[in-house]
Scaffold this active site. Structure first.
Site, PDB file in Angstrom:
ATOM      1  CB  THR A  23      -1.010   0.223   1.358  1.00 55.61           C
ATOM      2  OG1 THR A  23      -1.371   1.302   1.383  1.00 55.61           O
ATOM      3  CG2 THR A  23      -0.066  -0.278   2.480  1.00 55.61           C
ATOM      4  CG  ASP A  24      -1.116   5.044  -0.970  1.00 54.27           C
ATOM      5  OD1 ASP A  24      -1.687   4.231  -0.142  1.00 54.27           O
ATOM      6  OD2 ASP A  24      -1.905   5.628  -1.706  1.00 54.27           O
ATOM      7  CD  GLU A  25      -3.242   3.245   4.641  1.00 58.46           C
ATOM      8  OE1 GLU A  25      -2.977   3.027   5.843  1.00 58.46           O
ATOM      9  OE2 GLU A  25      -4.720   3.302   4.232  1.00 58.46           O
ATOM     10  CE1 TYR A  56      -3.383  -2.764   5.916  1.00 53.05           C
ATOM     11  CE2 TYR A  56      -3.240  -0.421   5.348  1.00 53.05           C
ATOM     12  CZ  TYR A  56      -3.279  -1.697   4.956  1.00 53.05           C
ATOM     13  OH  TYR A  56      -3.317  -1.934   3.761  1.00 53.05           O
ATOM     14  CE  LYS A  91       0.154  -4.798   2.872  1.00 56.90           C
ATOM     15  NZ  LYS A  91      -0.337  -6.041   2.404  1.00 56.90           N
TER      16      LYS A  91
HETATM   17  P1  NAD Z   1      -9.448  -7.622   2.523  1.00 55.64           P
HETATM   18  O1  NAD Z   1      -9.582  -7.189   3.966  1.00 55.64           O
HETATM   19  O2  NAD Z   1     -11.014  -7.073   1.777  1.00 55.64           O
HETATM   20  O3  NAD Z   1      -9.277  -8.851   2.146  1.00 55.64           O
HETATM   21  C1  NAD Z   1      -8.225  -9.716   2.807  1.00 55.64           C
HETATM   22  C2  NAD Z   1      -8.319 -11.049   2.417  1.00 55.64           C
HETATM   23  O4  NAD Z   1      -7.333 -11.870   3.277  1.00 55.64           O
HETATM   24  C3  NAD Z   1      -9.758 -11.661   3.170  1.00 55.64           C
HETATM   25  O5  NAD Z   1     -10.175 -12.560   2.150  1.00 55.64           O
HETATM   26  C4  NAD Z   1      -9.278 -12.400   4.312  1.00 55.64           C
HETATM   27  O6  NAD Z   1     -10.167 -13.660   4.658  1.00 55.64           O
HETATM   28  C5  NAD Z   1      -7.811 -13.076   3.908  1.00 55.64           C
HETATM   29  N1  NAD Z   1      -6.884 -13.005   4.828  1.00 55.64           N
HETATM   30  C6  NAD Z   1      -6.854 -12.271   6.092  1.00 55.64           C
HETATM   31  N2  NAD Z   1      -5.847 -13.053   7.093  1.00 55.64           N
HETATM   32  C7  NAD Z   1      -5.487 -14.208   6.357  1.00 55.64           C
HETATM   33  C8  NAD Z   1      -4.476 -15.037   6.601  1.00 55.64           C
HETATM   34  N3  NAD Z   1      -3.916 -15.073   7.931  1.00 55.64           N
HETATM   35  N4  NAD Z   1      -4.688 -16.340   5.938  1.00 55.64           N
HETATM   36  C9  NAD Z   1      -5.067 -16.438   4.792  1.00 55.64           C
HETATM   37  N5  NAD Z   1      -6.234 -15.452   4.430  1.00 55.64           N
HETATM   38  C10 NAD Z   1      -6.159 -14.347   5.085  1.00 55.64           C
HETATM   39  O7  NAD Z   1      -8.332  -6.513   1.908  1.00 55.64           O
HETATM   40  P2  NAD Z   1      -8.196  -5.894   0.422  1.00 55.64           P
HETATM   41  O8  NAD Z   1      -8.751  -4.347   0.658  1.00 55.64           O
HETATM   42  O9  NAD Z   1      -8.716  -6.708  -0.486  1.00 55.64           O
HETATM   43  O10 NAD Z   1      -6.614  -5.610   0.545  1.00 55.64           O
HETATM   44  C11 NAD Z   1      -5.764  -6.786  -0.062  1.00 55.64           C
HETATM   45  C12 NAD Z   1      -4.525  -6.247  -0.465  1.00 55.64           C
HETATM   46  O11 NAD Z   1      -4.226  -5.015  -0.972  1.00 55.64           O
HETATM   47  C13 NAD Z   1      -3.867  -6.144   1.256  1.00 55.64           C
HETATM   48  O12 NAD Z   1      -2.464  -6.737   1.095  1.00 55.64           O
HETATM   49  C14 NAD Z   1      -3.938  -4.819   1.437  1.00 55.64           C
HETATM   50  O13 NAD Z   1      -2.800  -4.251   2.142  1.00 55.64           O
HETATM   51  C15 NAD Z   1      -3.559  -4.036   0.014  1.00 55.64           C
HETATM   52  N6  NAD Z   1      -4.046  -2.818  -0.513  1.00 55.64           N
HETATM   53  C16 NAD Z   1      -5.591  -2.664  -0.504  1.00 55.64           C
HETATM   54  C17 NAD Z   1      -5.652  -1.373  -0.774  1.00 55.64           C
HETATM   55  C18 NAD Z   1      -7.160  -0.880  -0.713  1.00 55.64           C
HETATM   56  O14 NAD Z   1      -7.500   0.201  -1.030  1.00 55.64           O
HETATM   57  N7  NAD Z   1      -8.144  -1.848  -0.351  1.00 55.64           N
HETATM   58  C19 NAD Z   1      -5.042  -0.369  -1.312  1.00 55.64           C
HETATM   59  C20 NAD Z   1      -3.667  -0.653  -1.463  1.00 55.64           C
HETATM   60  C21 NAD Z   1      -3.205  -2.097  -0.922  1.00 55.64           C
HETATM   61  O1  TDX Z   2     -16.980   6.092   7.517  1.00 50.82           O
HETATM   62  C1  TDX Z   2     -15.877   6.546   7.031  1.00 50.82           C
HETATM   63  N1  TDX Z   2     -15.827   8.009   6.823  1.00 50.82           N
HETATM   64  C2  TDX Z   2     -14.586   8.638   6.720  1.00 50.82           C
HETATM   65  O2  TDX Z   2     -14.570   9.695   6.553  1.00 50.82           O
HETATM   66  C3  TDX Z   2     -14.684   5.720   6.864  1.00 50.82           C
HETATM   67  C4  TDX Z   2     -14.817   4.279   6.816  1.00 50.82           C
HETATM   68  C5  TDX Z   2     -13.423   6.327   6.202  1.00 50.82           C
HETATM   69  N2  TDX Z   2     -13.439   7.667   6.257  1.00 50.82           N
HETATM   70  C6  TDX Z   2     -12.117   8.269   5.834  1.00 50.82           C
HETATM   71  C7  TDX Z   2     -11.103   8.038   6.328  1.00 50.82           C
HETATM   72  C8  TDX Z   2      -9.931   7.916   5.118  1.00 50.82           C
HETATM   73  O3  TDX Z   2      -9.477   9.026   5.097  1.00 50.82           O
HETATM   74  O4  TDX Z   2     -12.156   7.998   4.461  1.00 50.82           O
HETATM   75  C9  TDX Z   2     -10.939   7.726   4.013  1.00 50.82           C
HETATM   76  C10 TDX Z   2     -10.709   6.184   3.423  1.00 50.82           C
HETATM   77  O5  TDX Z   2     -10.870   5.635   4.537  1.00 50.82           O
HETATM   78  P1  TDX Z   2     -10.824   3.702   4.351  1.00 50.82           P
HETATM   79  O6  TDX Z   2     -11.700   3.256   3.311  1.00 50.82           O
HETATM   80  O7  TDX Z   2     -10.841   3.107   5.689  1.00 50.82           O
HETATM   81  O8  TDX Z   2      -9.294   3.654   3.734  1.00 50.82           O
HETATM   82  P2  TDX Z   2      -7.937   3.981   4.067  1.00 50.82           P
HETATM   83  O9  TDX Z   2      -7.611   4.350   5.407  1.00 50.82           O
HETATM   84  O10 TDX Z   2      -7.473   5.206   3.253  1.00 50.82           O
HETATM   85  O11 TDX Z   2      -7.046   2.750   3.748  1.00 50.82           O
HETATM   86  C11 TDX Z   2      -7.270   2.240   2.432  1.00 50.82           C
HETATM   87  O12 TDX Z   2      -6.359   2.444   1.441  1.00 50.82           O
HETATM   88  C12 TDX Z   2      -5.137   1.911   1.453  1.00 50.82           C
HETATM   89  C13 TDX Z   2      -7.378   0.787   2.740  1.00 50.82           C
HETATM   90  O13 TDX Z   2      -8.365   0.197   3.585  1.00 50.82           O
HETATM   91  C14 TDX Z   2      -6.051   0.129   3.058  1.00 50.82           C
HETATM   92  O14 TDX Z   2      -6.246  -1.526   3.099  1.00 50.82           O
HETATM   93  C15 TDX Z   2      -5.121   0.368   2.021  1.00 50.82           C
HETATM   94  O15 TDX Z   2      -3.789  -0.038   2.337  1.00 50.82           O
END
Ligand code: NAD
Ligand code: TDX
Length: 332
Positions: free
Chosen positions: A121-123, A148, A152
């Site tokens: 992630t960019d975080e 988190y 990562k």
């Molecule tokens: P998510 O929480 O929707 O999915 C995570 C999945 O991993 C789930 O299906 C969960 O059951 C599985 N999991 C968790 N722990 C596990 C374990 N110990 N063994 C096997 N499976 C396990 O997450 P997401 O938003 O799809 O993110 C996926 C990846 O992308 C993560 O690595 C996250 O850091 C990265 N990422 C997410 C975002 C975003 O915007 N959501 C952005 C950049 C990077």
């Molecule tokens: O109810 C809400 N109201 C609100 O203002 C929620 C759930 C979030 N927010 C804000 C917090 C953040 O500024 O919205 C923005 C996005 O929040 P999230 O969806 O929780 O995402 P963020 O914390 O930015 O992280 C996401 O992007 C990077 C993913 O969850 C991570 O897994 C990924 O690494």
């Protein structure tokens, strides 16, 4: 054609990646997922059984991981605890899955010389000021803020160490915020869409000035496949689609697209340590590997996402009440 193991393939981005592989390649795909609260097998229905296998298991299970690495050529590692708000409440699962889980995969990759792509992630880069002309690039120093993002960051550093010390054939990508179908309702965009569907006002943390750099999950998938196919081993690639928006603008877009007044939302308690702005410079991926995003229009992407949540209430309804109870306990 190769055999690809996708960890976390029942989650949001992993399941979108599995659908992308089914639609755009002829690879055989195995998903390893422990089905935490965030995993959902309903995101993987109707896939062809000759090309798709689901394994219910944990990435920390070294014996199972060993067996699956022996059978697959390539591993794309999405599995993680992914939600910042949960990590502030209970960090331990984040250390266990994101750190120990990644370590377990790295040891298997080392043993079988498996091609591994690590999703991050960019975080890991921390945050930027709103008026900072800079964006994150591959040379930005790591400076994570939350439990988190620090786990990562730790997992990325483990991958780099296993590349350097043991010659593991790995690449890393750090992507910005994804949106699209199959995203858990705890996350910002699906939470607000499903609130409006239920007649509940969207909830904006603090003033809503925080900026996220949005990318459609399909564009994330095409970028990952580009790196798996053409990426240079040991390298890191940032993935982003020039989609910076503040949270207030996103909530207003969701409300107006759903036929509500633009100001029909509530300000709620801010997230502790809330990162102000993320912004990705993806020049390296675009110029060196020739990738570009195809979902350029955020407004139509959000409209399609709203349509998906309206049409798939059975997918998200079972998790909505527990998610909102968690937020209510924190004044959010
Ligand atoms: P998510 O929480 O929707 O999915 C995570 C999945 O991993 C789930 O299906 C969960 O059951 C599985 N999991 C968790 N722990 C596990 C374990 N110990 N063994 C096997 N499976 C396990 O997450 P997401 O938003 O799809 O993110 C996926 C990846 O992308 C993560 O690595 C996250 O850091 C990265 N990422 C997410 C975002 C975003 O915007 N959501 C952005 C950049 C990077
Ligand atoms: O109810 C809400 N109201 C609100 O203002 C929620 C759930 C979030 N927010 C804000 C917090 C953040 O500024 O919205 C923005 C996005 O929040 P999230 O969806 O929780 O995402 P963020 O914390 O930015 O992280 C996401 O992007 C990077 C993913 O969850 C991570 O897994 C990924 O690494």
């Amino acid at each position: 054609m190769s055999k690809i193991l996708v960890t976390g393939g029942a989650g949001f981005i992993g399941s979108n990646f599995v659908h992308y592989l089914m639609d755009n390649t002829d690879h055989e795909v195995t998903v390893l997922d422990s089905l935490t609260y965030a995993g959902n097998k309903a995101s993987l229905v109707d896939l062809p059984s000759n090309r798709f296998t689901f394994v219910h298991g944990d990435i920390r299970d070294a014996e199972l991981v060993d067996e699956l690495f022996r059978k697959n050529d390539t591993v794309v590692h999405y599995a993680a605890e992914s939600h910042n708000d949960n990590s502030l409440d209970n960090p331990r699962p984040f250390l266990e899955t994101n750190i120990i889980g990644t370590y377990t995969l790295l040891e298997a990759a080392r043993k079988y010389d498996t091609r591994l792509h690590h999703i991050s992630t960019d975080e890991v880069y921390g945050d930027l000021e709103l008026d900072d002309p800079e964006r994150f690039s591959e040379s930005t120093p790591y400076n994570p803020s939350s439990p988190y993002s620090s786990t990562k960051a730790g997992s990325d550093l483990l991958v780099r160490a296993w590349v350097r010390s043991f010659g593991v054939r790995a690449t890393i990508s750090n992507c910005s915020n994804n949106y699209g179908p199959y995203q858990h309702v705890e996350k910002f965009i699906p939470r607000q869409i499903t609130n409006v569907i239920r007649g509940v006002r969207p909830k904006l943390y603090g003033a809503g000035e925080n900026v996220r750099d949005w990318i459609h999950a399909d564009d994330h998938s095409s970028a990952v496949m580009t790196i798996v196919d053409k990426g240079v081993l040991g390298e890191t690639y940032l993935i982003g689609a020039d989609g910076e928006k503040n949270n207030k603008d996103v909530v207003e877009l969701i409300l107006t697209t759903m036929g509500q007044p633009a100001d029909a939302y509530d300000h709620v308690t801010d997230r502790p340590g809330h990162d102000l702005r993320y912004a990705i410079d993806s020049t390296k991926l675009r110029t060196e590997l020739g990738w570009k995003p195809t979902h350029a229009d955020f407004e139509s992407g959000i409209a399609a996402t709203i349509d998906w949540y309206k049409a798939n209430e059975a997918w998200w309804a079972p998790t909505k009440d527990a998610t909102e109870a968690f937020y209510a306990s924190k004044g959010q």
